[in-house]
Write a protein that holds these residues in place. Structure first.
Motif, short mmCIF file in Angstrom:
data_model
loop_
_atom_site.label_atom_id
_atom_site.label_comp_id
_atom_site.label_asym_id
_atom_site.label_seq_id
_atom_site.Cartn_x
_atom_site.Cartn_y
_atom_site.Cartn_z
N TYR A 79 0.80 -1.07 0.02
CA TYR A 79 0.06 -0.02 -0.06
C TYR A 79 0.86 1.48 0.06
CZ TYR A 79 -3.07 -3.61 1.89
OH TYR A 79 -3.66 -4.82 2.06
N LEU A 80 0.38 2.32 -0.52
CA LEU A 80 1.04 3.83 -0.42
C LEU A 80 -0.13 4.77 -0.14
CD1 LEU A 80 3.59 5.12 -0.86
CD2 LEU A 80 2.60 5.89 -3.20
N GLN A 81 -0.03 5.03 1.23
CA GLN A 81 -0.78 5.98 1.82
C GLN A 81 -0.36 7.26 1.64
OE1 GLN A 81 -3.64 5.85 3.53
NE2 GLN A 81 -3.79 8.28 3.17
N MET A 82 -0.90 8.17 0.93
CA MET A 82 -0.41 9.63 0.36
C MET A 82 -1.26 10.68 0.97
SD MET A 82 0.30 8.66 -3.66
CE MET A 82 -1.60 8.53 -4.25
N ASN A 83 -0.79 11.52 1.81
CA ASN A 83 -1.36 12.60 2.46
C ASN A 83 -0.73 13.99 2.08
OD1 ASN A 83 -2.85 10.67 3.99
ND2 ASN A 83 -1.39 10.86 5.51
N SER A 84 -1.42 15.06 2.24
CA SER A 84 -0.77 16.20 2.03
C SER A 84 -0.62 16.15 0.60
CB SER A 84 0.05 16.68 2.75
OG SER A 84 -0.29 16.53 4.25
N LEU A 85 -1.27 15.94 -0.34
CA LEU A 85 -0.81 15.85 -1.78
C LEU A 85 -0.77 17.12 -2.49
CD1 LEU A 85 -3.26 12.71 -2.74
CD2 LEU A 85 -0.70 12.88 -3.13
N LYS A 86 0.38 17.38 -3.36
CA LYS A 86 0.49 18.54 -4.05
C LYS A 86 0.29 18.28 -5.61
CE LYS A 86 4.38 19.30 -0.90
NZ LYS A 86 5.72 19.68 -0.52
N LEU A 87 0.21 19.29 -6.16
CA LEU A 87 0.03 19.34 -7.61
C LEU A 87 0.87 18.65 -8.35
CD1 LEU A 87 -0.88 23.03 -8.35
CD2 LEU A 87 -2.33 21.22 -8.29
N GLU A 88 2.47 18.47 -7.87
CA GLU A 88 3.53 17.76 -8.53
C GLU A 88 3.46 16.36 -8.09
OE1 GLU A 88 3.54 20.58 -6.75
OE2 GLU A 88 5.23 20.50 -5.28
N ASP A 89 2.47 15.85 -7.53
CA ASP A 89 2.48 14.49 -7.13
C ASP A 89 1.67 13.67 -8.27
OD1 ASP A 89 1.90 14.98 -3.78
OD2 ASP A 89 3.94 14.33 -4.86
N THR A 90 0.91 14.66 -9.34
CA THR A 90 0.47 14.07 -10.57
C THR A 90 1.29 13.14 -11.01
OG1 THR A 90 -1.20 15.76 -10.42
CG2 THR A 90 -0.87 14.63 -12.42
N ALA A 91 0.74 11.94 -11.51
CA ALA A 91 1.64 10.87 -12.23
C ALA A 91 0.82 9.59 -12.34
CB ALA A 91 3.00 10.62 -11.17
N VAL A 92 1.38 8.76 -13.07
CA VAL A 92 1.10 7.34 -13.08
C VAL A 92 1.76 6.65 -12.00
CG1 VAL A 92 0.57 5.29 -14.41
CG2 VAL A 92 0.30 7.65 -15.41
N TYR A 93 1.26 6.04 -11.07
CA TYR A 93 1.93 5.34 -9.96
C TYR A 93 2.01 3.84 -10.36
CZ TYR A 93 2.47 9.50 -7.18
OH TYR A 93 2.57 10.96 -6.77
N TYR A 94 3.25 3.24 -10.22
CA TYR A 94 3.36 1.87 -10.55
C TYR A 94 4.07 0.84 -9.30
CZ TYR A 94 3.62 3.61 -15.57
OH TYR A 94 2.98 4.03 -16.68
N CYS A 95 3.47 -0.14 -9.15
CA CYS A 95 4.05 -1.04 -8.23
C CYS A 95 5.09 -2.01 -8.84
CB CYS A 95 2.96 -1.98 -7.70
SG CYS A 95 3.06 -2.98 -6.73
N LYS A 96 6.05 -2.13 -8.22
CA LYS A 96 7.30 -3.06 -8.68
C LYS A 96 7.55 -4.12 -7.52
CE LYS A 96 12.23 -2.84 -9.40
NZ LYS A 96 13.32 -1.78 -9.31
N ALA A 97 7.74 -5.34 -7.94
CA ALA A 97 8.39 -6.34 -7.16
C ALA A 97 9.70 -6.79 -7.64
CB ALA A 97 7.44 -7.63 -7.14
N ARG A 98 10.60 -6.99 -6.60
CA ARG A 98 11.91 -7.44 -6.99
C ARG A 98 12.52 -8.54 -5.92
NH1 ARG A 98 17.62 -4.01 -6.90
NH2 ARG A 98 17.15 -4.63 -4.72
N ASN A 99 13.01 -9.58 -6.40
CA ASN A 99 13.55 -10.53 -5.56
C ASN A 99 14.85 -10.05 -4.81
OD1 ASN A 99 15.15 -11.17 -7.38
ND2 ASN A 99 14.65 -13.19 -7.39
N SER A 100 15.29 -10.59 -3.91
CA SER A 100 16.41 -10.23 -3.32
C SER A 100 17.84 -10.25 -3.95
CB SER A 100 16.83 -10.93 -1.84
OG SER A 100 17.21 -12.52 -2.23
N GLY A 101 17.77 -11.09 -4.95
CA GLY A 101 19.01 -11.12 -6.04
C GLY A 101 18.80 -10.36 -7.05
N VAL A 103 17.03 -10.67 -9.91
CA VAL A 103 17.16 -11.39 -10.95
C VAL A 103 15.49 -11.31 -11.64
CG1 VAL A 103 17.34 -13.50 -12.03
CG2 VAL A 103 18.85 -12.91 -10.21
N MET A 104 14.86 -11.23 -10.68
CA MET A 104 13.25 -11.20 -11.18
C MET A 104 12.65 -9.86 -10.65
SD MET A 104 13.16 -14.28 -12.45
CE MET A 104 11.61 -14.31 -12.77
N THR A 105 12.10 -9.33 -11.60
CA THR A 105 11.42 -8.03 -11.42
C THR A 105 10.19 -8.21 -12.03
OG1 THR A 105 13.55 -6.78 -11.06
CG2 THR A 105 11.55 -5.59 -11.73
#
Length: 117
Positions: A79-101, A103-105
């Protein structure tokens, strides 16, 4: 493998949103998770990350004190809790997973966040 973001939308400056990323198809608890964002005409940038084991967190300077990343390994979600949002926070937000090595993303398809009055 799937990462599905949700929770984006239109919000006024100073408002809040909570983004969710539902993961499936991999061993979620073994992956470091991150949120990135990409505004029009700009490069994709790291917003926040949370590690797989210690759940230690890291934030971009631009969101420190306003955004909070968390994860629920039982629900395979981050999750991403976003408070006090600003105009410059406008964007497409992406989730990413990466294993410890590293190798897999995996990436989600993104969710649009628009901050506008």
């Amino acid at each position: 493998v799937q990462l599905v973001e949700s929770g984006g939308g239109l919000v006024q400056p100073g408002g809040s949103l909570r983004l969710s990323c539902a993961a499936s198809g991999f061993t979620f608890r073994r992956y470091d998770m991150s949120w990135y964002r990409q505004a029009p005409g700009k490069e994709r940038e790291l917003v926040a990350s949370i590690s797989s084991v210690s759940h230690s967190t890291n934030y971009a300077d631009s969101v420190k004190g306003r955004f909070t990343i968390s994860r629920d390994n039982g629900e395979n979600a981050v999750y991403l809790q976003m408070n006090s949002l600003k105009l410059e926070d406008t964007a497409v937000y992406y989730c990413k997973a990466r294993n410890s090595g590293g190798v897999m993303t995996y990436w989600g398809q993104g969710t649009q966040v628009t901050v506008s009055s």
